[in-house]
Scaffold this active site. Structure first.
Site, PDB file in Angstrom:
ATOM      1  N   GLY A  11       9.584   4.593   4.212  1.00 30.70           N
ATOM      2  CA  GLY A  11       9.400   5.845   3.508  1.00 30.70           C
ATOM      3  C   GLY A  11       8.936   5.614   2.420  1.00 30.70           C
ATOM      4  O   GLY A  11       7.961   6.362   1.761  1.00 30.70           O
ATOM      5  N   CYS A  12       8.954   4.650   1.647  1.00 30.72           N
ATOM      6  CA  CYS A  12       8.673   4.368   0.442  1.00 30.72           C
ATOM      7  C   CYS A  12       6.985   3.696   0.485  1.00 30.72           C
ATOM      8  O   CYS A  12       6.489   4.039  -0.540  1.00 30.72           O
ATOM      9  CB  CYS A  12       9.578   3.127  -0.413  1.00 30.72           C
ATOM     10  SG  CYS A  12      11.285   3.978  -0.598  1.00 30.72           S
ATOM     11  N   THR A  13       6.888   2.828   1.530  1.00 34.42           N
ATOM     12  CA  THR A  13       5.687   2.498   1.786  1.00 34.42           C
ATOM     13  C   THR A  13       4.669   3.637   1.989  1.00 34.42           C
ATOM     14  O   THR A  13       3.587   3.851   1.390  1.00 34.42           O
ATOM     15  CB  THR A  13       5.466   1.620   2.753  1.00 34.42           C
ATOM     16  OG1 THR A  13       6.205   0.527   2.411  1.00 34.42           O
ATOM     17  CG2 THR A  13       3.956   1.125   2.990  1.00 34.42           C
TER      18      THR A  13
END
Length: 169
Positions: free
Chosen positions: A64-66
Site C-alpha cells: 500500500g505504501c509503495t
C-alpha cells in the site's frame, strides 16, 4: 457486558484517538527530521514559501505504501505546477528511505521519524498496531487547510491532495 467492553476496546485500538489529530485551521507544528539523504529538514525553512503536502505512511516497501508513493511520484508535476512541496514521513530510518526513494525514483522529500515524535505532534492515529496513513495540506502561512485519513487507499491521498490544492488557488 464483557463482550461490549471487548468491542469498545477493539474499536478504540482500531481507529485510534482522532481527537488529538491536527485539524484544518490549526498551525502545523515546528519540527526537524533527517531526509533520505541524511540532511536535516526544518519545516520552518519552507513555511511562508509554498503550500505543503505532508503525508504520513506506515512503512517503506510495503504494498500500500509503495502504491501511494508511486502515485505521488506519478502526479509530482501536478503538485509542482501548483507550487506545492510533497513530503512523505514514516518511522523508517534514513537508509530505508534512501533505498525506497532510489528503488521507485521518488522525486520528493522523505523524512525519517524513527521515534514517531512528529507523527505524535500531528496526532496521526494508529489502526491496531499499524501507523496511520494521513495527508495534510498546509497553506503558505503554515495553516492546515485539509486533512485526509484513509489507511486502505494510498493512491486516493494523491487525488484528495490535488483537489484540496485546487481549492486553495
Amino acid at each position: 457486558m464483557k463482550k461490549l467492553s471487548i468491542l469498545i476496546f477493539l474499536f478504540m485500538i482500531s481507529f485510534g484517538n482522532t481527537a488529538a489529530q491536527l485539524k484544518a485551521g490549526e498551525k502545523v507544528p515546528s519540527f526537524q527530521l533527517q531526509d533520505q539523504d541524511g540532511n536535516t529538514f526544518d519545516i520552518n525553512s519552507v513555511l511562508g514559501k509554498q503550500p505543503l503536502v505532508i503525508y504520513f505512511y506506515p512503512k517503506d516497501e510495503t504494498g500500500g505504501c509503495t502504491k501511494e508513493a508511486c502515485s505521488f511520484r506519478d502526479a509530482y508535476e501536478d503538485f509542482t505546477s501548483r507550487g506545492a512541496k510533497v513530503i512523505g514521513i514514516s518511522g523508517d530510518d534514513v537508509a530505508s528511505h534512501k533505498s525506497f526513494a532510489t528503488h521507485h525514483r521518488l522525486p520528493f522529500t522523505l523524512l525519517a521519524d524513527t521515534g514517531n515524535k512528529v507523527r505524535k505532534l500531528f496526532g496521526v492515529p494508529k489502526t491496531l498496531f499499524i501507523p496511520g496513513r494521513v495527508t495534510y495540506i498546509v497553506d503558505k502561512q503554515g495553516i492546515v487547510t485539509y486533512v485526509f485519513n484513509n489507511l486502505s487507499d494510498g493512491p486516493r491521498h494523491v487525488k484528495e491532495a490535488l483537489a484540496a490544492l485546487e481549492k486553495m488557488n
